[in-house]
Design an enzyme around this catalytic site. Structure first.
Site, PDB file in Angstrom:
ATOM      1  CB  CYS A 259      -4.077   1.101 -16.980  1.00 22.54           C
ATOM      2  SG  CYS A 259      -5.227   0.035 -16.085  1.00 22.54           S
TER       3      CYS A 259
ATOM      4  CG  HIS B 165      -0.714   1.431 -14.897  1.00 21.72           C
ATOM      5  ND1 HIS B 165      -1.560   2.030 -13.989  1.00 21.72           N
ATOM      6  CD2 HIS B 165      -1.232   0.183 -15.118  1.00 21.72           C
ATOM      7  CE1 HIS B 165      -2.531   1.197 -13.674  1.00 21.72           C
ATOM      8  NE2 HIS B 165      -2.358   0.077 -14.338  1.00 21.72           N
TER       9      HIS B 165
ATOM     10  CG  ASN C 228      -4.396  -0.818 -11.196  1.00 24.02           C
ATOM     11  OD1 ASN C 228      -4.554   0.290 -11.705  1.00 24.02           O
ATOM     12  ND2 ASN C 228      -4.288  -1.918 -11.921  1.00 24.02           N
TER      13      ASN C 228
END
Length: 323
Positions: A112, A250, A280
């Site tokens: 990520c 993020h 996500n």
């Protein structure tokens, strides 16, 4: 200090929308349970799209928006942990698909944090050549790594890609950066276990390919280390949080983003959130959000923007940008 000017941003997401109510048909969960714990209402899931096709779509949009010749692209970096093949890299596939014949291309797997690590690396590459142009993309097809019967992970993730075309000509700059890797904590988030020689003669356990996540450990890691990373980068740039227009974090979980804002004692409105619509998307989440903010006119020339990623590795990465 050299220039790092954003010439264009873009995003590409699959057409298929999967809502929380859709997930209740295949697992024991509810819209209320998912929304309250994560802030997610829906996500995009690839049907015909792939990591490569989503990233290539972003690259093509960037070239059109920036109105540059594809032959002038020098570097392509893709941050991804869900490439379509072990080799070739997604970046190489994108380079071939768009015909950027003069570009060198490679992937970065920092999960990520991949987009931020890619931007940091691109800065060094831009410094190596006059009038250089580079494309940084974060792209993921995480749906192929999900055990759709595991509600602790299946409800979280989505597919998509986003990116930016950057140049070493212009007023934009990376003012500071702070990247760290915590490999000793890496097993808190695992996916895509490779079958090695020690498995000779054995049948591979397909569950090893799916996401396994210690959600509590990842949450504690992020809420502790992301504020530290941002604070250190701001200090290195001789800036304070008051100087920052937006913190583009993020999009792992809305609770994490809000917790970071609270710990830093910064107004939550400076921490935009779009996880409700995409889930996500790992390395793609920051550039998708950044692209939407650009489209909506939220960022103006001269604004200070913080990009911060965190996740698998475990890793954190923060860059302070002047747009």
């Amino acid at each position: 200090m050299s220039s790092f000017s954003i010439k264009a941003t873009a995003k590409a997401v699959p057409e298929k929308v999967v809502t929380n109510d859709d997930l209740t048909k295949i697992m024991d969960t509810s819209d209320e349970w998912i929304s309250r714990r994560t802030g997610i209402k829906e996500r995009r899931v690839a049907v015909s799209e792939t990591t490569t096709s989503l990233c290539a779509e972003v690259a093509s949009q960037l070239i059109d928006k920036a109105n540059v010749d594809v032959d002038d692209i020098d570097f392509i970096i893709v941050g991804t942990m869900s490439s379509d093949y072990q080799t070739p890299s997604t970046a190489a596939a994108v380079q071939g698909l768009i015909g950027a014949n003069n570009a060198i291309a490679f992937d970065i797997n920092a999960a990520c944090s991949g987009f931020v690590y890619g931007a940091y690396t691109m800065q060094s590459l831009l410094n190596s050549k006059p009038n250089a142009l580079g494309i940084v993309i974060g792209g993921e097809q995480l749906s192929k790594l999900i055990n759709w019967h595991d509600r602790t992970t299946a409800v979280l993730f989505g597919d998509g890609a986003g990116g930016m075309l950057v140049s070493n000509q212009g007023d934009g700059q990376i003012l500071a950066s702070n990247l760290k890797t915590y490999g000793d904590q890496g097993k808190a988030l695992l996916a895509g276990h490779m079958i090695g020689d020690e498995h000779f003669g054995k049948i591979a356990d397909q569950t090893d390919q799916y996401f396994h996540m210690d959600g509590r450990e990842v949450f504690n890691f992020a809420t502790k280390n992301v504020p530290l990373s941002i604070d250190q980068a701001l200090s290195d740039a001789n800036l304070s949080a008051d100087d920052v227009k937006y913190f583009v974090l993020h999009q792992a979980n809305a609770r994490i983003v809000k917790n970071v804002a609270r710990k830093m004692k910064v107004d939550a409105e400076k921490f935009p959130i779009n996880i409700d619509r995409y889930g996500n998307t790992a390395a793609a989440s920051e550039p998708i959000l950044l692209s939407e903010m650009m489209e909506n006119g939220l960022i103006a020339k001269g604004d200070i923007i913080v990009l911060s990623g965190f996740g698998g590795g475990l890793t954190t990465g923060t860059i302070i940008l002047r747009y």
